[in-house]
Design an enzyme around this catalytic site. Structure first.
Site, PDB file in Angstrom:
ATOM      1  CB  SER A 133     -44.179 -77.456   1.013  1.00 62.18           C
ATOM      2  OG  SER A 133     -45.609 -77.635   1.004  1.00 62.18           O
ATOM      3  CG  HIS A 182     -50.595 -76.107  -1.785  1.00 64.35           C
ATOM      4  ND1 HIS A 182     -50.999 -77.473  -2.573  1.00 64.35           N
ATOM      5  CD2 HIS A 182     -49.767 -76.536  -0.909  1.00 64.35           C
ATOM      6  CE1 HIS A 182     -50.088 -78.176  -2.306  1.00 64.35           C
ATOM      7  NE2 HIS A 182     -49.375 -77.891  -1.194  1.00 64.35           N
ATOM      8  N   GLY A 230     -42.126 -85.601  11.436  1.00 63.36           N
ATOM      9  CA  GLY A 230     -41.718 -84.557  10.792  1.00 63.36           C
ATOM     10  C   GLY A 230     -41.928 -83.324  11.768  1.00 63.36           C
TER      11      GLY A 230
END
Lengths: 305, 305
Positions: free
Chosen positions: A91, A105, A258
């Site tokens: 990511s 992104h 996370g």
């Protein structure tokens, strides 16, 4: 199903993308942070800050696994309960200095939940999208042309479907405004088979740099002043609003324990909010929302270049 | 139950607070925006920007009403379905320039849902809380002493209960960190009766300025440099994270079609995020999280001054 090949592809992709962005920047290199997830797995976060071209570029790889998915993940998919899971992905979010260079992104990911004696449940997901501050027709067409190229080997309807999904997903309902000019977004992809779905994820991953780099090169030396910089900083607020209010990956990551610093690496390093700001009608700033952020078929002219 | 008295109190409170903050600032005045809510009601948003003391001070009054509450509001309170509702409140967030002056937030609100032939369902809510960037023992004690004074006429246990609720509410789970040093938070208050509950809401509203103003006066001329400013801008990121990820008022407002610009007036005008920033152990910056942002009884010494 060879999961290690997916893992290897993702790690290689992180390497390829960071090397290329570093070469473009020229001034600063990526710093790497390896981290462990106490409940299983870990990752490598790579960040470049205060470069010549990039104000912040964050490229994460992570692979997490465990014996039990969080309740929030199995509530809507009860077939996952009681399975061992493994989730891996890359990511990235790139915030350039120059307001004429868009933020980009990208994300590619794979999920599998296994149980002895049963077929694994698996899917791929990902995509990439572009968030300009100042719009350029040629950039939008290029970005979408490469998006379409990534999809073309997989069927005629693929680009249209995932382009629409991207427009629908990256949308700020409280602003009635898309986050950017879109690109591709796909999820839950487990057909026609593992090999083809994996190949599609790789194609999306591989087309990110060809989609973004020419746009960076074209604008990284554009002249700009305080006006453009202020507008960029203001518009970055929309990026924060989207990621913290709507983005499922961000919210799931924060809620499921996370690694906060890696998840919030997507947030811009400097952001402004300004109450009730309205760009001057007819200005380049107004054109962003009036024209470029209106979902449209950027390839309507029909070229398949 | 005289709802107009609540309305009048809230409008007066907005006037009192903006006049006082304007007087402290000395350089810039509040600008007023009156707005209508298409579905019923409206409000008045008052904003002071780029003052001598305040970088941004936003003080909202709103009163909304309608025939039907949104589904999200009646899901957990089915007794509200089919009732006409009226909701009114004052909400404010103050972001000073000087990093030694804390950010403050206050809110007082009233909700009533009526139906012919039945008793109205109503409650008050609100509170105030303080978010310092650099901690000072005397400020924390003063803030909580005034908080306690606001509660004292209403019973011995009131301060402790709403102080705890405030600590619990303004908490960033993904950071394992409180937003600030707390204060008061109450909701759903409909006892012992309307008059007493209204009086308590007024007491909270009336004690905001005595709680905040002395702290502003004490630090508004403190000398500071780039280090303190950068730390303040970095810590403001936590404010954004809380408001966009957790704050129920913000999320409900955004989801229910509230006036976005008034709701997001709470966000700081300038914010920084810095990947994996850690303050130097033992520094004033580290002391903020290590000492001041640990929930504690600031009045443990027992003085009732």
């Amino acid at each position: 199903m060879d999961i290690e090949r997916v893992n290897q592809y993702l790690q290689d992709l992180q390497g390829t993308i960071t090397r290329e962005l570093q070469a473009i920047d020229g001034a600063v290199t990526f710093a790497s942070d390896r981290w462990d997830r106490p409940a299983g797995g870990g990752g490598c976060s790579m960040v470049l800050r205060d470069g010549a071209v990039f104000e912040q570029a964050g490229v994460n790889f992570s692979e997490v696994y465990g014996d039990n998915l969080p309740a929030s993940a199995t509530a809507h998919r009860p077939e996952l309960a009681g399975r061992q899971f493994r989730a891996m992905g890359v990511s990235l979010v790139i915030h350039p200095h120059n307001p004429y260079v868009p933020t980009s992104h990208a994300n590619v990911r794979f999920f599998v939940a296994e149980k002895a004696g049963e077929d694994p449940i698996w899917w791929f997901g990902g995509g990439f999208d572009l968030t300009p501050y100042y719009g350029f027709q040629a950039d939008c067409e290029h970005w979408h042309r490469i998006s379409r190229q990534a999809c073309e080997p997989f069927g005629e309807a693929v680009y249209g479907k995932y382009k629409q999904w991207c427009d629908d997903y990256f949308y700020l309902r409280h602003r009635n405004e898309p986050r950017g000019i879109g690109g591709l977004f796909f999820d839950d992809l487990n057909e026609p088979d593992f090999e083809q779905a994996f190949a599609f994820m790789c194609s999306v991953g591989d087309h990110y740099l060809p989609a973004y780099v020419p746009i960076v090169e074209r604008h990284k030396d554009d002249e700009y002043g305080e006006r453009e910089r202020n507008f960029q900083l203001y518009r970055r607020g929309r990026y924060v609003e989207f990621n913290l209010v709507y983005d499922r990956g961000t919210l799931f990551g924060l809620q499921s324990g996370g690694r906060t610093e890696s998840i919030l690496m997507s947030l811009p390093p400097v952001v402004h909010w300004r109450y009730n700001y309205q760009p001057e009608p007819g200005s380049a700033e107004a054109e962003l929302t009036d024209y470029y952020l209106q979902p449209r078929d950027w390839l309507a002219a029909g070229d398949h270049g």
